[in-house]
Design a protein around this motif. Structure first.
Motif, PDB file in Angstrom:
ATOM      1  N   ARG A  17      -5.860  -4.645   3.848  1.00  0.00           N
ATOM      2  CA  ARG A  17      -4.835  -5.210   2.972  1.00  0.00           C
ATOM      3  C   ARG A  17      -5.176  -5.002   1.506  1.00  0.00           C
ATOM      4  O   ARG A  17      -4.355  -4.544   0.711  1.00  0.00           O
ATOM      5  N   ASP A  27      -3.177 -13.311  -4.121  1.00  0.00           N
ATOM      6  CA  ASP A  27      -4.368 -12.793  -4.806  1.00  0.00           C
ATOM      7  C   ASP A  27      -5.236 -13.936  -5.322  1.00  0.00           C
ATOM      8  O   ASP A  27      -6.468 -13.885  -5.241  1.00  0.00           O
ATOM      9  N   ASP A  82       1.913   0.219   1.481  1.00  0.00           N
ATOM     10  CA  ASP A  82       2.203  -0.874   2.416  1.00  0.00           C
ATOM     11  C   ASP A  82       1.645  -0.466   3.772  1.00  0.00           C
ATOM     12  O   ASP A  82       2.216   0.397   4.453  1.00  0.00           O
ATOM     13  N   PRO A  98       2.751 -12.120  -3.465  1.00  0.00           N
ATOM     14  CA  PRO A  98       1.495 -11.359  -3.568  1.00  0.00           C
ATOM     15  C   PRO A  98       0.571 -11.889  -4.660  1.00  0.00           C
ATOM     16  O   PRO A  98      -0.653 -11.895  -4.503  1.00  0.00           O
ATOM     17  N   ARG A 132      -3.228  -2.515  -1.092  1.00  0.00           N
ATOM     18  CA  ARG A 132      -2.585  -3.109  -2.278  1.00  0.00           C
ATOM     19  C   ARG A 132      -3.086  -2.446  -3.551  1.00  0.00           C
ATOM     20  O   ARG A 132      -2.316  -2.180  -4.467  1.00  0.00           O
ATOM     21  N   SER A 139      -7.336  -9.378  -6.490  1.00  0.00           N
ATOM     22  CA  SER A 139      -7.579  -9.588  -5.068  1.00  0.00           C
ATOM     23  C   SER A 139      -9.033  -9.324  -4.797  1.00  0.00           C
ATOM     24  O   SER A 139      -9.683  -8.582  -5.508  1.00  0.00           O
ATOM     25  N   GLU A 168      -5.392  -5.231 -10.029  1.00  0.00           N
ATOM     26  CA  GLU A 168      -4.084  -5.448  -9.412  1.00  0.00           C
ATOM     27  C   GLU A 168      -3.051  -4.433  -9.867  1.00  0.00           C
ATOM     28  O   GLU A 168      -2.176  -4.046  -9.114  1.00  0.00           O
TER      29      GLU A 168
END
Length: 657
Positions: free
Chosen positions: A317, A91, A326, A87, A321, A192, A157
């Protein structure tokens, strides 16, 4: 002076292809995160970036080449097995693709792009060497920020939800409603990035039932937007459809020549049975050809809805996140075609519904585990055609909606009274989520809580002459169903009459037509009402909505449904159903009029805007002012009197304008 003097055509060709490739890469990156060992995906992504880099080199866009080369090198290490997809690495890659998109925006202004954000460059180099990406640093404002608008917003994040107002602005191209315009910033490393929306005009070749984690299909290219975010009015049309239009127009030309010859024969005295039969055949053939031509031209406006759907997997997504959930977005029916003019107007409603599903609809992984569900939540975005309507569904498998809690919250916020809450059924309770200011969020956050999003959804859908419904089962999930007409160019209407004067109301609002029996009309709170299958409905006389004097007692009622409001529109009679070709009144539009149409007999009829008419009335349906002037009595014979008194006769100032 442009940095690309003499190369404008090459630049535009590059941007069209590169936007296409980058949109495809964005979706494949989301797929890759679900299937990190898919070497085919990695190879596709690598080739996409390599092609972009090659085109940028040909245009001497050195900074874009540098960023693409570093990102391409990272993909090379991933596909060679030197690094694994995580992940954190994803990002960094998404931040790089947002930087590339930023540079595309500068190229669209015919200027060479500025250097990429140093934090993105540092992060790309760090993860390639196996180090941890450096912590997020304050964003750097580039030198050209006054003439370049950023198209990406960052999502923190470490458990912090994204700022939805900024995310919405980035996706829709509109300014953030919650803040003043800010200087351009680039996303910092370790974050991200949510991409801006792009206006694709190509036909999208898509695979039905494609999950964001399945093998991806082709996606249409993204078009360009100017700095002032003007709507793209161009359409890419399959040449086969244009060939069909050309062939039909040729056949119509031949039929026209045949009719001219027959007309000459009749004028010269040939009135025999054979000539009249030939005339009848030619007219019938012309009618068929014109109908086919109209359908063919309408199809040129149709575009696969996949070009709209292609940006949502990454949005879902990034939002999931940021919220620590999820969530997998399931796309169905991407090949369904819809009127091109609707695609941009659907962007905001669908984004809000996806946000609502991810934020409010689905539970956290722990809550889903306790409820016996899979930790991965599914959000389904589906489009399909049913008859002359397009259905768009946004469904989740979350905790569903509780009608009683919705009513209690609406009463708490003062949006409805206790009496109104007690009379609401389940459907009306679900529709409370569309009220301005309604929200179940315990506190206002960057993502939700202000009660604006769902109101925007309903307002935009109504502008498209569509409806939105909610189906929900507690513990099972919620489904929002948007129903839209196949095209906005033709509007099915019901013709209603006041005396001899016809008016058109959108057929999508009509539930049924019923007789008005004076014995069944009851007065409730000073307003005339009727009971229809146990539902008490107010009667709205059309003449009062228009500000006309009532000459006859209304004999019929049209049961109208407008969002959560149901009422009976009282009329004298009705004249049937028509498919109206709408003509707008751009220079002069009377209040309560959506446009005009011409009937088959040549008569001009006003199409009523029922929402505006109801909004212009007082509490009891009495108009605050005359909206449309009633025609004078028949004794008014002079031209000036007719012109002044009848705005629907084809001679009035309103129609002439």
């Amino acid at each position: 002076m442009s940095d690309f003097a003499g190369m404008e055509d090459l630049l535009q060709d590059f941007l069209t292809e590169a936007q296409d490739l980058l949109s495809d890469v964005d979706n494949k990156l989301v797929d890759l995160e679900r299937s990190p060992n898919d070497r085919g995906l990695l190879n596709d992504i690598f080739r996409g970036f390599h092609t972009i880099k090659g085109g940028a080199g040909f245009l001497n866009a050195a900074e874009l080449v540098t960023l693409c080369h570093l990102t391409e090198s990272l993909f090379d290490k991933l596909r060679n097995g030197e690094l694994a997809v995580t992940p954190e690495i994803m990002d960094v890659i998404l931040a790089a693709t947002a930087g590339v998109r930023d540079m595309f925006n500068q190229l669209s202004q015919s200027v060479l792009p500025d250097p990429a954000d140093p934090n993105i460059i540092a992060s790309l180099k760090a993860v390639q060497s196996g180090e941890k990406a450096p912590p997020a640093a304050p964003p750097v404002v580039p030198a050209s920020s006054e003439k370049t608008q950023s198209t990406a917003v960052t999502v923190a994040e470490q458990g912090k939800a994204p700022n939805w107002d900024e995310l919405h602005a980035a996706v829709s191209g509109a300014p953030s409603p919650a803040s003043a315009p800010q200087p351009e910033t680039h996303p910092a490393a370790g974050t991200s990035v949510v991409p801006a929306a792009h206006d694709s005009n190509a036909v999208v070749a898509s695979t039905p039932n494609r999950r964001a984690g399945d093998a991806p299909g082709a996606n249409g290219p993204s078009g360009r937007r100017t700095d002032d975010r003007q709507r793209d009015t161009s359409i890419r049309v399959d040449t086969a459809r244009l060939d069909q239009v050309l062939n039909l127009s040729g056949e119509i030309g031949l039929t026209k020549n045949r009719l001219n010859a027959l007309r000459s024969d009749i004028l010269n005295g040939r009135n025999d049975t054979e000539t009249l039969h030939a005339l009848d055949v030619a007219v019938s053939q012309l009618d068929l050809l014109v109908s086919d031509l109209q359908n063919a031209v309408m199809k040129t406006r149709m575009q696969p809805i996949g070009r709209l759907f292609q940006k949502y997997p990454r949005i879902a997504r990034d939002l999931a996140r940021g919220l620590g959930k999820d969530v997998e977005l399931v796309l169905v029916g991407e090949e369904t075609e819809i009127d091109k003019t609707m695609i941009e107007d659907l962007s905001d409603p669908i984004i809000h519904l996806i946000r609502n599903a991810v934020d409010h609809g689905v539970e956290s992984a722990e809550e889903r585990r306790i409820a016996g569900k899979s930790e991965k939540a599914d959000v389904r975005l589906e489009a399909r055609q049913e008859g002359d309507h397009i259905l768009i569904l946004v469904a989740d498998d979350g905790h569903g909606m509780n009608a009683e809690k919705l009513r209690a919250k609406a009463v708490e916020k003062g949006l409805i009274s206790d009496e109104e809450a007690n009379t609401m059924d389940e459907r009306q309770s679900f529709n409370l989520v569309f009220l301005p200011g309604f929200s179940l969020a315990p506190k206002v956050s960057d993502v939700s809580g202000r009660g604006v999003g769902m109101d925007v959804v309903r307002t935009n859908i109504q502008k498209l002459n569509g409806t939105i419904d909610i189906h929900s089962v507690p513990g099972k999930g919620t489904t929002f169903i948007i129903s839209l007409p196949l095209t906005l160019a033709i509007l099915p209407v019901l013709l209603v009459k006041l005396g001899d004067q016809p008016f058109a109301v959108p057929l999508a609002m009509v539930r049924e037509i019923l007789p008005i029996d004076p014995d069944e009309v009851k007065e409730v709170a000073g307003r005339a009402t009727m009971v229809v299958r146990g539902e008490v409905l107010p009667i709205m006389p059309l003449n009062k909505l228009l500000g006309w004097e009532q000459e006859n007692t209304p004999e019929y009622g049209v049961l109208m449904q407008m969002a959560e409001l149901s009422y009976i529109l009282a009329i004298d009679t009705f004249a049937g159903r028509e498919d109206a070709v709408i003509k707008s009144l751009d220079d002069f539009r009377p209040k309560g009029v959506a446009g005009v149409t011409t009937l088959s007999n040549g008569q001009i009829v006003l199409i009523l805007d029922m929402k505006e008419l109801l909004g212009a009335t007082g509490d009891r349906g009495v108009p605050r002012s005359t909206l449309i002037k009633a025609p004078e009595k028949k004794k008014a014979q002079s031209k000036s009197e007719v012109s002044e008194g009848c705005p629907n006769c084809g001679k009035s100032e309103a129609i002439q304008a």
